[in-house]
Design an enzyme around this catalytic site. Sequence first.
Site, PDB file in Angstrom:
ATOM      1  N   ASP A  60      47.270   3.570 -10.735  1.00 29.27           N
ATOM      2  CA  ASP A  60      46.204   4.577 -10.768  1.00 29.27           C
ATOM      3  C   ASP A  60      46.438   5.627  -9.675  1.00 29.27           C
ATOM      4  O   ASP A  60      46.003   5.458  -8.554  1.00 29.27           O
ATOM      5  CB  ASP A  60      44.862   3.878 -10.554  1.00 29.27           C
ATOM      6  CG  ASP A  60      43.680   4.810 -10.644  1.00 29.27           C
ATOM      7  OD1 ASP A  60      43.763   5.795 -11.372  1.00 29.27           O
ATOM      8  OD2 ASP A  60      42.668   4.536  -9.973  1.00 29.27           O
ATOM      9  N   GLU A  94      39.476  13.174  -8.133  1.00 29.81           N
ATOM     10  CA  GLU A  94      38.967  12.296  -9.185  1.00 29.81           C
ATOM     11  C   GLU A  94      38.263  11.083  -8.598  1.00 29.81           C
ATOM     12  O   GLU A  94      37.186  10.691  -9.072  1.00 29.81           O
ATOM     13  CB  GLU A  94      40.125  11.854 -10.095  1.00 29.81           C
ATOM     14  CG  GLU A  94      39.695  11.213 -11.401  1.00 29.81           C
ATOM     15  CD  GLU A  94      39.531   9.703 -11.329  1.00 29.81           C
ATOM     16  OE1 GLU A  94      39.028   9.103 -12.286  1.00 29.81           O
ATOM     17  OE2 GLU A  94      39.898   9.107 -10.285  1.00 29.81           O
ATOM     18  N   HIS A 196      42.607  -0.467  -7.655  1.00 27.70           N
ATOM     19  CA  HIS A 196      41.942   0.003  -6.439  1.00 27.70           C
ATOM     20  C   HIS A 196      42.099  -0.975  -5.272  1.00 27.70           C
ATOM     21  O   HIS A 196      41.188  -1.124  -4.454  1.00 27.70           O
ATOM     22  CB  HIS A 196      40.462   0.282  -6.692  1.00 27.70           C
ATOM     23  CG  HIS A 196      40.214   1.582  -7.395  1.00 27.70           C
ATOM     24  ND1 HIS A 196      38.955   2.078  -7.627  1.00 27.70           N
ATOM     25  CD2 HIS A 196      41.070   2.498  -7.917  1.00 27.70           C
ATOM     26  CE1 HIS A 196      39.039   3.249  -8.257  1.00 27.70           C
ATOM     27  NE2 HIS A 196      40.322   3.519  -8.449  1.00 27.70           N
TER      28      HIS A 196
END
Length: 329
Positions: A60, A94, A196
Amino acid sequence: MQRLVQIASGGLFKGKTLIYSDLKHALLRILPKYLPEAKDIAILISSHIDTVFSAEGAGDCTSCVSVMLELARATAQWAHGFKNSVIFLFNTGEEEGLNGAHSFISQHPWSRTIRFMVDLEAMGIGGKLSIFQSGPSPWAMETFAKVAKYPSGQVVAEDLFHSGAIKSATDFQVYQEVAGLSGLDFAYTDSTAVYHTKNDKLKLLKPGSLQHLGENMLPFLLQSAMSPNLAKEVSHEPGATSEDRTIYFDVLALLIWTTSLLMGGSSGAISLGLACLSVVLMWIFSRSLSALVAFILPHISSSPMPYISNPWLIVGLFGAPASFGAFSG
């Protein structure tokens, strides 16, 4: 991007005041040399180059950005046949509240030319890149299913996302709610445990996952860019509802079930029913016991999530009760 304050009245930004500044995006627009009017109708392909502070961001969203760079190189070689332009947006902000997508779609002059968008995301690292949001126009889904080499997607993921069970959002919602665009939202979902976290590392990223995205997305972009009636094809009624959505799923599972029923007769149907029941029970028992551990852990441990610093603790804390629950089911 300049500072912006906006009070939003509905959708994702309902009741929120957006304040951001100093957002710097990378933008690339590809269009045919001898058809200048192609710039007036554009396809947007978007992903973000930022990540959360604690993560390396391999999944990500370095995975998506790297494929976008290769897609830009490949599409540029076919641009002489385009009827529409293709805009590649590498946005920032983002992870801070989808600010990057909002700043671009609400302020940049190119945003007024966009008729259709594709958002690339990662909620894990690797695996197949699957569609998990789409619409409201069905054209994109039909075209993707027709030209993609290895299409993948399940509408149940979209239903789960929209139900609120997953407390998250992507740039897709921004483009859809702020600009009213139709589009497709893709995501990697394997190894979601590293999402994350500091374990979102490049060594876990599988080259085959990047290839899967590229081989699906390149023919779709070329088909869209060469479409002479794109603006008309992706148009939709302003009042489109969830009932107007396209239903999509991988057909292989249905073929396996249908074949087993046809070959096995009534005994095959009974066996399939029992197998499905056992799978459901295993899922319920394993999830329930794991959830129970997650609920109890903050009350008995000084650290509510000790497995963040010691990932191997997950095996004992959650793997053991999940396995026991699965066997019980």
